[in-house]
Design a protein around this motif. Structure first.
Motif, PDB file in Angstrom:
ATOM      1  N   GLU A  78       0.817  -1.213   0.000  1.00 30.68           N
ATOM      2  CA  GLU A  78       0.000   0.000   0.000  1.00 30.68           C
ATOM      3  C   GLU A  78       0.853   1.265   0.000  1.00 30.68           C
ATOM      4  O   GLU A  78       0.382   2.335  -0.380  1.00 30.68           O
ATOM      5  N   GLU A  79       2.092   1.165   0.458  1.00 34.29           N
ATOM      6  CA  GLU A  79       2.953   2.334   0.554  1.00 34.29           C
ATOM      7  C   GLU A  79       3.761   2.601  -0.716  1.00 34.29           C
ATOM      8  O   GLU A  79       4.346   3.658  -0.860  1.00 34.29           O
ATOM      9  N   VAL A  80       3.780   1.672  -1.643  1.00 33.88           N
ATOM     10  CA  VAL A  80       4.601   1.796  -2.844  1.00 33.88           C
ATOM     11  C   VAL A  80       3.868   2.623  -3.898  1.00 33.88           C
ATOM     12  O   VAL A  80       2.676   2.457  -4.127  1.00 33.88           O
ATOM     13  N   CYS A  81       4.606   3.525  -4.542  1.00 32.88           N
ATOM     14  CA  CYS A  81       4.039   4.361  -5.598  1.00 32.88           C
ATOM     15  C   CYS A  81       3.666   3.461  -6.782  1.00 32.88           C
ATOM     16  O   CYS A  81       4.514   2.728  -7.287  1.00 32.88           O
ATOM     17  N   PRO A  82       2.413   3.529  -7.243  1.00 32.10           N
ATOM     18  CA  PRO A  82       2.002   2.663  -8.348  1.00 32.10           C
ATOM     19  C   PRO A  82       2.644   3.055  -9.683  1.00 32.10           C
ATOM     20  O   PRO A  82       2.798   2.228 -10.572  1.00 32.10           O
ATOM     21  N   ALA A  83       3.064   4.314  -9.819  1.00 30.90           N
ATOM     22  CA  ALA A  83       3.626   4.779 -11.089  1.00 30.90           C
ATOM     23  C   ALA A  83       5.144   4.659 -11.154  1.00 30.90           C
ATOM     24  O   ALA A  83       5.711   4.559 -12.235  1.00 30.90           O
ATOM     25  N   HIS A  84       5.803   4.701 -10.005  1.00 27.43           N
ATOM     26  CA  HIS A  84       7.268   4.719  -9.989  1.00 27.43           C
ATOM     27  C   HIS A  84       7.795   3.660  -9.023  1.00 27.43           C
ATOM     28  O   HIS A  84       7.823   3.867  -7.817  1.00 27.43           O
ATOM     29  N   ARG A  85       8.212   2.578  -9.589  1.00 30.64           N
ATOM     30  CA  ARG A  85       8.706   1.445  -8.819  1.00 30.64           C
ATOM     31  C   ARG A  85       9.882   1.843  -7.934  1.00 30.64           C
ATOM     32  O   ARG A  85      10.784   2.552  -8.356  1.00 30.64           O
ATOM     33  N   GLY A  86       9.841   1.412  -6.682  1.00 34.57           N
ATOM     34  CA  GLY A  86      10.932   1.689  -5.760  1.00 34.57           C
ATOM     35  C   GLY A  86      10.755   2.958  -4.951  1.00 34.57           C
ATOM     36  O   GLY A  86      11.562   3.257  -4.087  1.00 34.57           O
ATOM     37  N   HIS A  87       9.706   3.723  -5.222  1.00 31.82           N
ATOM     38  CA  HIS A  87       9.442   4.954  -4.472  1.00 31.82           C
ATOM     39  C   HIS A  87       8.233   4.751  -3.564  1.00 31.82           C
ATOM     40  O   HIS A  87       7.327   3.985  -3.878  1.00 31.82           O
ATOM     41  N   ARG A  88       8.230   5.464  -2.451  1.00 32.08           N
ATOM     42  CA  ARG A  88       7.075   5.423  -1.563  1.00 32.08           C
ATOM     43  C   ARG A  88       6.008   6.372  -2.100  1.00 32.08           C
ATOM     44  O   ARG A  88       6.316   7.464  -2.561  1.00 32.08           O
ATOM     45  N   ALA A  89       4.762   5.957  -2.008  1.00 28.97           N
ATOM     46  CA  ALA A  89       3.654   6.732  -2.563  1.00 28.97           C
ATOM     47  C   ALA A  89       3.555   8.110  -1.919  1.00 28.97           C
ATOM     48  O   ALA A  89       3.353   9.115  -2.602  1.00 28.97           O
ATOM     49  N   ALA A  90       3.709   8.190  -0.610  1.00 25.15           N
ATOM     50  CA  ALA A  90       3.515   9.460   0.096  1.00 25.15           C
ATOM     51  C   ALA A  90       4.609  10.475  -0.202  1.00 25.15           C
ATOM     52  O   ALA A  90       4.378  11.680  -0.112  1.00 25.15           O
ATOM     53  N   THR A  91       5.791  10.000  -0.576  1.00 22.69           N
ATOM     54  CA  THR A  91       6.923  10.915  -0.767  1.00 22.69           C
ATOM     55  C   THR A  91       7.585  10.769  -2.128  1.00 22.69           C
ATOM     56  O   THR A  91       8.748  11.108  -2.280  1.00 22.69           O
ATOM     57  N   CYS A  92       6.848  10.302  -3.115  1.00 26.61           N
ATOM     58  CA  CYS A  92       7.437  10.073  -4.444  1.00 26.61           C
ATOM     59  C   CYS A  92       7.815  11.404  -5.090  1.00 26.61           C
ATOM     60  O   CYS A  92       6.962  12.218  -5.443  1.00 26.61           O
ATOM     61  N   GLY A  93       9.091  11.640  -5.229  1.00 20.43           N
ATOM     62  CA  GLY A  93       9.585  12.873  -5.828  1.00 20.43           C
ATOM     63  C   GLY A  93       9.266  12.968  -7.310  1.00 20.43           C
ATOM     64  O   GLY A  93       9.082  14.062  -7.853  1.00 20.43           O
ATOM     65  N   LEU A  94       9.200  11.823  -7.987  1.00 22.18           N
ATOM     66  CA  LEU A  94       8.876  11.841  -9.417  1.00 22.18           C
ATOM     67  C   LEU A  94       7.429  12.269  -9.644  1.00 22.18           C
ATOM     68  O   LEU A  94       7.137  13.054 -10.552  1.00 22.18           O
ATOM     69  N   CYS A  95       6.508  11.767  -8.810  1.00 22.46           N
ATOM     70  CA  CYS A  95       5.109  12.196  -8.917  1.00 22.46           C
ATOM     71  C   CYS A  95       4.998  13.695  -8.642  1.00 22.46           C
ATOM     72  O   CYS A  95       4.270  14.410  -9.330  1.00 22.46           O
ATOM     73  N   ARG A  96       5.722  14.171  -7.646  1.00 23.82           N
ATOM     74  CA  ARG A  96       5.685  15.602  -7.311  1.00 23.82           C
ATOM     75  C   ARG A  96       6.218  16.431  -8.482  1.00 23.82           C
ATOM     76  O   ARG A  96       5.631  17.446  -8.858  1.00 23.82           O
ATOM     77  N   ALA A  97       7.304  15.984  -9.091  1.00 23.43           N
ATOM     78  CA  ALA A  97       7.868  16.703 -10.239  1.00 23.43           C
ATOM     79  C   ALA A  97       6.881  16.730 -11.402  1.00 23.43           C
ATOM     80  O   ALA A  97       6.744  17.742 -12.089  1.00 23.43           O
ATOM     81  N   GLU A  98       6.180  15.633 -11.605  1.00 20.98           N
ATOM     82  CA  GLU A  98       5.181  15.589 -12.676  1.00 20.98           C
ATOM     83  C   GLU A  98       4.034  16.549 -12.390  1.00 20.98           C
ATOM     84  O   GLU A  98       3.554  17.245 -13.294  1.00 20.98           O
ATOM     85  N   ARG A  99       3.578  16.618 -11.134  1.00 24.67           N
ATOM     86  CA  ARG A  99       2.504  17.552 -10.769  1.00 24.67           C
ATOM     87  C   ARG A  99       2.949  18.990 -10.990  1.00 24.67           C
ATOM     88  O   ARG A  99       2.194  19.827 -11.486  1.00 24.67           O
ATOM     89  N   ILE A 100       4.184  19.297 -10.632  1.00 24.70           N
ATOM     90  CA  ILE A 100       4.705  20.654 -10.824  1.00 24.70           C
ATOM     91  C   ILE A 100       4.777  20.987 -12.305  1.00 24.70           C
ATOM     92  O   ILE A 100       4.378  22.071 -12.740  1.00 24.70           O
ATOM     93  N   ALA A 101       5.235  20.051 -13.112  1.00 28.23           N
ATOM     94  CA  ALA A 101       5.344  20.287 -14.553  1.00 28.23           C
ATOM     95  C   ALA A 101       3.973  20.534 -15.169  1.00 28.23           C
ATOM     96  O   ALA A 101       3.808  21.426 -16.014  1.00 28.23           O
ATOM     97  N   VAL A 102       2.963  19.786 -14.741  1.00 24.02           N
ATOM     98  CA  VAL A 102       1.613  19.960 -15.264  1.00 24.02           C
ATOM     99  C   VAL A 102       1.064  21.321 -14.856  1.00 24.02           C
ATOM    100  O   VAL A 102       0.479  22.038 -15.664  1.00 24.02           O
ATOM    101  N   SER A 103       1.272  21.714 -13.589  1.00 26.55           N
ATOM    102  CA  SER A 103       0.739  23.000 -13.127  1.00 26.55           C
ATOM    103  C   SER A 103       1.446  24.162 -13.830  1.00 26.55           C
ATOM    104  O   SER A 103       0.822  25.167 -14.135  1.00 26.55           O
ATOM    105  N   GLU A 104       2.734  24.029 -14.108  1.00 25.35           N
ATOM    106  CA  GLU A 104       3.447  25.087 -14.831  1.00 25.35           C
ATOM    107  C   GLU A 104       2.968  25.174 -16.271  1.00 25.35           C
ATOM    108  O   GLU A 104       2.849  26.263 -16.838  1.00 25.35           O
ATOM    109  N   ALA A 105       2.671  24.024 -16.880  1.00 27.48           N
ATOM    110  CA  ALA A 105       2.163  24.024 -18.258  1.00 27.48           C
ATOM    111  C   ALA A 105       0.785  24.667 -18.315  1.00 27.48           C
ATOM    112  O   ALA A 105       0.464  25.392 -19.258  1.00 27.48           O
ATOM    113  N   ASP A 106      -0.041  24.420 -17.290  1.00 30.14           N
ATOM    114  CA  ASP A 106      -1.369  25.033 -17.235  1.00 30.14           C
ATOM    115  C   ASP A 106      -1.287  26.541 -17.082  1.00 30.14           C
ATOM    116  O   ASP A 106      -2.131  27.274 -17.563  1.00 30.14           O
TER     117      ASP A 106
END
Length: 112
Positions: A78-106
């Protein structure tokens, strides 16, 4: 000093002590003054031993270890990020970077 060096820094040779003496003789003023030369020498020798142990091809047993390795527990499914293997879901830096990129594009790259 010789007995201490043989026991605690067996892979460090006499050349390290010669380098220690030359280094500190060359230090000007306050930098070249110590209140405990023996402790300064022991620290120098310990660092030399650690440097030798870290070299590729070192075949001896390390003499000094700072701490034992700590094995981190594996996260439950339950703690593993479903999109990025090896990262924890709550602290996945790759997911955070993707969210930032989407918000900047918007916002067309403009900060609010």
């Amino acid at each position: 000093m010789i007995a201490w060096a043989r026991e605690n820094t067996p892979d460090v040779g006499r050349a390290a002590t010669d380098a220690f003496v030359d280094y500190w003789k060359a230090q000007p003023g306050q930098r070249g003054r110590k209140t405990d030369w023996l402790a300064t020498w022991r620290n120098w020798m310990r660092r030399e031993q650690i440097d030798i142990e870290r070299r590729p091809g070192f075949r001896g047993a390390p003499v000094q270890t700072a701490v034992d390795a700590v094995v981190s527990p594996r996260p439950v499914a339950e703690e593993v990020c479903p999109a990025h293997r090896g990262h924890r879901a709550a602290t996945c830096g790759l997911c955070r970077a993707e969210r930032i990129a989407v918000s900047e594009a918007d916002n067309d790259g403009a900060y609010p």
